[in-house]
Design a protein around this motif. Structure first.
Motif, PDB file in Angstrom:
ATOM      1  N   ALA A 191      16.046   7.213  -0.730  1.00 17.17           N
ATOM      2  CA  ALA A 191      17.272   7.965  -0.451  1.00 17.17           C
ATOM      3  C   ALA A 191      18.098   8.186  -1.709  1.00 17.17           C
ATOM      4  N   GLN A 192      17.889   7.339  -2.740  1.00 13.35           N
ATOM      5  CA  GLN A 192      18.771   7.362  -3.906  1.00 13.35           C
ATOM      6  C   GLN A 192      18.146   7.986  -5.159  1.00 13.35           C
ATOM      7  N   VAL A 193      16.818   8.055  -5.222  1.00 11.54           N
ATOM      8  CA  VAL A 193      16.189   8.609  -6.424  1.00 11.54           C
ATOM      9  C   VAL A 193      16.358  10.124  -6.446  1.00 11.54           C
ATOM     10  N   PRO A 194      16.196  10.766  -7.597  1.00 12.49           N
ATOM     11  CA  PRO A 194      16.288  12.227  -7.656  1.00 12.49           C
ATOM     12  C   PRO A 194      15.272  12.883  -6.718  1.00 12.49           C
ATOM     13  N   LEU A 195      15.690  13.929  -6.058  1.00 10.35           N
ATOM     14  CA  LEU A 195      14.817  14.609  -5.100  1.00 10.35           C
ATOM     15  C   LEU A 195      13.536  15.099  -5.753  1.00 10.35           C
ATOM     16  N   ASP A 196      13.628  15.531  -7.011  1.00 11.24           N
ATOM     17  CA  ASP A 196      12.441  16.084  -7.668  1.00 11.24           C
ATOM     18  C   ASP A 196      11.417  15.021  -8.070  1.00 11.24           C
ATOM     19  N   SER A 197      11.689  13.756  -7.740  1.00 11.96           N
ATOM     20  CA  SER A 197      10.731  12.698  -8.023  1.00 11.96           C
ATOM     21  C   SER A 197       9.875  12.351  -6.807  1.00 11.96           C
ATOM     22  N   LEU A 198       9.998  13.124  -5.733  1.00  9.04           N
ATOM     23  CA  LEU A 198       9.312  12.803  -4.486  1.00  9.04           C
ATOM     24  C   LEU A 198       8.260  13.844  -4.123  1.00  9.04           C
ATOM     25  N   VAL A 199       7.128  13.367  -3.596  1.00  7.94           N
ATOM     26  CA  VAL A 199       6.109  14.236  -3.009  1.00  7.94           C
ATOM     27  C   VAL A 199       5.683  13.615  -1.678  1.00  7.94           C
ATOM     28  N   LEU A 200       5.120  14.439  -0.794  1.00  8.84           N
ATOM     29  CA  LEU A 200       4.742  13.990   0.548  1.00  8.84           C
ATOM     30  C   LEU A 200       3.246  13.730   0.633  1.00  8.84           C
ATOM     31  N   GLU A 201       2.868  12.766   1.473  1.00 11.68           N
ATOM     32  CA  GLU A 201       1.455  12.434   1.658  1.00 11.68           C
ATOM     33  C   GLU A 201       1.249  11.736   2.994  1.00 11.68           C
ATOM     34  N   THR A 202      -0.011  11.727   3.460  1.00 11.43           N
ATOM     35  CA  THR A 202      -0.317  11.003   4.712  1.00 11.43           C
ATOM     36  C   THR A 202      -1.284   9.841   4.496  1.00 11.43           C
ATOM     37  N   ASP A 203      -2.188   9.942   3.520  1.00 14.53           N
ATOM     38  CA  ASP A 203      -3.289   9.005   3.344  1.00 14.53           C
ATOM     39  C   ASP A 203      -4.254   9.056   4.534  1.00 14.53           C
ATOM     40  N   ALA A 204      -4.223  10.133   5.297  1.00  8.77           N
ATOM     41  CA  ALA A 204      -5.148  10.274   6.423  1.00  8.77           C
ATOM     42  C   ALA A 204      -6.592  10.054   5.957  1.00  8.77           C
ATOM     43  N   PRO A 205      -7.384   9.296   6.743  1.00  7.62           N
ATOM     44  CA  PRO A 205      -7.152   8.791   8.099  1.00  7.62           C
ATOM     45  C   PRO A 205      -6.465   7.437   8.166  1.00  7.62           C
ATOM     46  N   SER A 206      -5.994   6.913   7.029  1.00  9.79           N
ATOM     47  CA  SER A 206      -5.354   5.593   6.993  1.00  9.79           C
ATOM     48  C   SER A 206      -3.840   5.712   7.123  1.00  9.79           C
ATOM     49  N   MET A 207      -3.164   4.568   7.138  1.00 12.33           N
ATOM     50  CA  MET A 207      -1.706   4.456   7.162  1.00 12.33           C
ATOM     51  C   MET A 207      -1.062   5.246   8.312  1.00 12.33           C
ATOM     52  N   PRO A 208      -1.397   4.912   9.565  1.00  8.56           N
ATOM     53  CA  PRO A 208      -0.793   5.615  10.702  1.00  8.56           C
ATOM     54  C   PRO A 208       0.721   5.468  10.723  1.00  8.56           C
ATOM     55  N   LEU A 209       1.380   6.478  11.234  1.00 10.59           N
ATOM     56  CA  LEU A 209       2.835   6.478  11.336  1.00 10.59           C
ATOM     57  C   LEU A 209       3.280   5.579  12.490  1.00 10.59           C
ATOM     58  N   ALA A 210       4.556   5.229  12.503  1.00  9.11           N
ATOM     59  CA  ALA A 210       5.127   4.469  13.615  1.00  9.11           C
ATOM     60  C   ALA A 210       4.904   5.250  14.907  1.00  9.11           C
ATOM     61  N   GLY A 211       4.439   4.544  15.921  1.00  8.72           N
ATOM     62  CA  GLY A 211       4.135   5.185  17.193  1.00  8.72           C
ATOM     63  C   GLY A 211       2.689   5.570  17.340  1.00  8.72           C
ATOM     64  N   TYR A 212       1.951   5.526  16.208  1.00  7.02           N
ATOM     65  CA  TYR A 212       0.535   5.883  16.227  1.00  7.02           C
ATOM     66  C   TYR A 212      -0.344   4.731  15.735  1.00  7.02           C
ATOM     67  N   GLN A 213       0.183   3.521  15.773  1.00  7.13           N
ATOM     68  CA  GLN A 213      -0.569   2.374  15.283  1.00  7.13           C
ATOM     69  C   GLN A 213      -1.912   2.282  16.015  1.00  7.13           C
ATOM     70  N   GLY A 214      -2.970   1.981  15.239  1.00  5.82           N
ATOM     71  CA  GLY A 214      -4.288   1.855  15.828  1.00  5.82           C
ATOM     72  C   GLY A 214      -5.024   3.171  15.976  1.00  5.82           C
ATOM     73  N   GLN A 215      -4.373   4.288  15.637  1.00  2.00           N
ATOM     74  CA  GLN A 215      -4.999   5.598  15.738  1.00  2.00           C
ATOM     75  C   GLN A 215      -5.354   6.131  14.347  1.00  2.00           C
ATOM     76  N   ILE A 216      -6.279   7.079  14.317  1.00  3.76           N
ATOM     77  CA  ILE A 216      -6.607   7.755  13.073  1.00  3.76           C
ATOM     78  C   ILE A 216      -5.412   8.610  12.646  1.00  3.76           C
TER      79      ILE A 216
END
Length: 254
Positions: A191-216
């Motif tokens: 929340a505090q670092v410069p916006l231009d220092s951020l990129v988005l990723e999923t690591d799919a099929p790993s690292m499921p999001l909250a609510g999707y634990q145990g799923q691809i």
């Protein structure tokens, strides 16, 4: 809004048989590009063909620390030769890094330093894996300073750690971690670092999001990661989308 999933393993077996539908669903949400890292010598080789047959896919070569038991003595030298030969096909070197949950930390450190040197030689950014190893990553960076930055994949850490990476020219990979309530330290940092220092990723099929634990995990869930990032930032949704897309394109020269 346009997005790039800057870290997903679309070539993994979990996606065979449904790949076109997978990409179609992601495209409908504005996710137009996918950076697919290398993890072993053999798999890095297959990425050349994978990229050729799948528009929107960008690739990197690397030896992932998770597969240390599979890496053979001369794998890195062969990977280096392949990377030099196919330099124009690559957008980064990696996935590489140090994982404290895996044995042979000294060997991991040596291998990681080799990746840094290769990225410097080829004028490419790094895709860096970490797990309980920020201090070891920084030690490697002091031994050989990366010249072309890169992304700290699945960043989880403090504001101080984030700032240290940013100072070295790195972006922070924002993934499913921020969808979990318990990830307060990481969310506060992002929340505090410069916006231009951020990129988005999923690591799919790993690292499921909250609510999707145990799923691809799926690339289409990048939009949910983006929504969580919007919730912790002060900028507007369009501004955040525009900047993270621009940062992704700039980093990987897409």
């Amino acid at each position: 809004m346009q997005f790039i999933d800057t870290h997903c393993h679309l070539d993994f077996d979990e996606f065979k048989g449904d790949f076109q539908n997978l990409v179609y669903r992601a495209n409908r949400l504005g996710i137009q590009g996918f950076v697919v890292p290398g993890v072993t010598l053999k798999q890095s080789l297959t990425l050349l063909d994978f990229k050729q047959h799948n528009p929107g896919v960008y690739i990197a070569f690397g030896l992932h620390p998770y597969f240390m038991a599979e890496h053979r003595e001369h794998d890195f030298e062969q990977l280096k030769s392949l990377a030099i030969e196919h330099r124009k096909q690559l957008v980064a070197i990696g996935e590489c890094g140090i994982d404290a949950s895996i044995a042979d930390l000294e060997k991991q450190q040596t291998l990681f330093v080799g990746h840094i040197k290769l990225a410097n030689e080829l004028s490419l950014p790094l895709i860096v894996h970490h797990r309980q190893s920020h201090h070891l990553i920084m030690q490697a960076f002091k031994q050989v300073q990366p010249k072309w930055g890169g992304v700290i994949h699945a960043f989880s850490g403090s504001l101080q750690q984030a700032q240290a990476y940013i100072k070295l020219g790195f972006k922070l990979g924002v993934g499913g971690t921020i969808t979990y309530e318990r990830a307060n330290k990481t969310k506060q940092a992002l929340a505090q670092v410069p916006l231009d220092s951020l990129v988005l990723e999923t690591d799919a099929p790993s690292m499921p999001l909250a609510g999707y634990q145990g799923q691809i995990n799926l690339p289409e869930r990048l939009k949910a990661v983006f929504d969580c990032l919007v919730a912790i930032r002060n900028e507007s949704e369009p501004e955040i989308a525009k900047q993270v897309y621009a940062s992704s394109c700039s980093l990987f020269k897409i």
